[in-house]
Design a protein around this motif. Structure first.
Motif, PDB file in Angstrom:
ATOM      1  N   UNK A  62       0.841  -1.200   0.000  1.00 43.90           N
ATOM      2  CA  UNK A  62       0.000   0.000   0.000  1.00 43.90           C
ATOM      3  C   UNK A  62       0.876   1.250   0.000  1.00 43.90           C
ATOM      4  N   UNK A  63       0.578   2.132  -0.959  1.00 45.11           N
ATOM      5  CA  UNK A  63       1.319   3.374  -1.092  1.00 45.11           C
ATOM      6  C   UNK A  63       0.445   4.560  -0.692  1.00 45.11           C
ATOM      7  N   UNK A  64       1.058   5.682  -0.483  1.00 45.19           N
ATOM      8  CA  UNK A  64       0.284   6.878  -0.184  1.00 45.19           C
ATOM      9  C   UNK A  64      -0.606   7.194  -1.376  1.00 45.19           C
ATOM     10  N   UNK A  65      -1.825   7.551  -1.105  1.00 43.09           N
ATOM     11  CA  UNK A  65      -2.779   7.793  -2.178  1.00 43.09           C
ATOM     12  C   UNK A  65      -3.707   6.618  -2.400  1.00 43.09           C
ATOM     13  N   UNK A  66      -3.415   5.480  -1.713  1.00 44.10           N
ATOM     14  CA  UNK A  66      -4.319   4.330  -1.783  1.00 44.10           C
ATOM     15  C   UNK A  66      -4.020   3.329  -2.868  1.00 44.10           C
ATOM     16  N   UNK A  67      -2.980   3.565  -3.673  1.00 44.19           N
ATOM     17  CA  UNK A  67      -2.618   2.604  -4.712  1.00 44.19           C
ATOM     18  C   UNK A  67      -1.694   1.531  -4.149  1.00 44.19           C
ATOM     19  N   UNK A  68      -1.623   0.392  -4.858  1.00 46.03           N
ATOM     20  CA  UNK A  68      -0.757  -0.705  -4.435  1.00 46.03           C
ATOM     21  C   UNK A  68       0.377  -0.895  -5.431  1.00 46.03           C
ATOM     22  N   UNK A  69       1.577  -1.073  -4.875  1.00 44.14           N
ATOM     23  CA  UNK A  69       2.720  -1.449  -5.717  1.00 44.14           C
ATOM     24  C   UNK A  69       2.795  -2.962  -5.742  1.00 44.14           C
ATOM     25  N   UNK A  70       2.744  -3.553  -6.917  1.00 40.59           N
ATOM     26  CA  UNK A  70       2.636  -5.012  -7.056  1.00 40.59           C
ATOM     27  C   UNK A  70       3.993  -5.685  -7.237  1.00 40.59           C
TER      28      UNK A  70
END
Length: 244
Positions: free
Chosen positions: A177-185
């Motif tokens: 989980x990254x800032x802004x709510x996106x996920x790094x896969x």
């Protein structure tokens, strides 16, 4: 590092073992019906269910045993391939021939392709080399496209790359989980963890523990992401055809 590759057939075989046990228990639960022949209705139900459940038990057990045998053979082949790859890499390292990479987990990324269509892709390091010729601004996530460059070629490529790697090597895709709510896969296959696009974060240390599994259905609900993934996949297939 300990090798632990669980073939999907083994998981399916366990399901059939469970079905066998449950059917046997269900058949036994109707035994009381068969003890009272004076009650024709219950007696017939008991006989019928007994025959049905014992049939289900026998078929499930046979299927489970067959799948277990096939899974063990498949796992042996895959694990042998992994050991051969690691021995080869160890030899290359000892001779100073091993190319160094910047992505997380590259040193132990020794998993072979499990998809016949991509059998020419030797391991995740080889996939990285191939994708290095394909990654571009068009495959980058739109919100990051302005920052993409050949020097930072993995920027905005994480999800489509991780799911393509899953197509080739199997395993699961996890997300940080990254800032802004996106996920790094990134990818996890047994005990092997690798992140082909981690170098976009520079010196930042990412945590690869206790992260949630990612679903391609959720990610590819975004049409632009699905189209970028399909483009990356098709370009990789074209490149693979050129490999002798």
């Amino acid at each position: 590092m300990k090798i632990r590759m669980v073939h999907p057939m083994k998981i399916v075989s366990r399901i059939f073992y469970i079905i066998a046990v449950v059917s046997l228990a269900m058949g036994a639960s109707f035994h009381g019906y068969r003890m009272h022949p004076e009650d024709v209705s219950k007696y017939n139900i008991g006989i019928t269910m007994g025959v049905v459940m014992i049939s289900v038990f026998a078929i499930s057990l046979i299927v489970a045993v067959i799948l277990t045998i096939l899974a063990r053979k498949a796992e042996k082949i895959i694990n042998t391939q992994i050991l051969d790859t690691r021995k080869c890499n160890d030899t290359r390292k000892a001779g100073g021939m091993m190319k160094e990479y910047k992505f997380y987990g590259w040193q132990t990324a020794d998993v072979p392709a499990v998809n016949e269509e991509y059998k020419k892709v030797k391991d995740p390091r080889h996939l990285y080399d191939l994708l290095s010729e394909i990654w571009c601004a068009d495959t980058c996530a739109p919100r990051m496209r302005d920052g993409w460059s050949k020097e930072n070629m993995t920027l905005g490529q994480c999800s489509i790359t991780a799911f393509l790697a899953q197509d080739i090597f199997g395993g699961e895709v996890y997300g940080i989980l990254r800032s802004g709510g996106n996920y790094h896969c990134y990818n996890v296959i047994g005990d092997y963890v690798f992140d082909l696009t981690s170098e976009q974060f520079g010196d930042e240390v990412l945590s690869y523990e206790d992260n949630p599994v990612q679903s391609r259905e959720v990610h590819f609900a975004k049409e632009e992401k699905r189209l970028r993934y399909e483009y990356l996949r098709e370009e990789l297939k074209k490149l693979i055809k050129k490999i002798q």
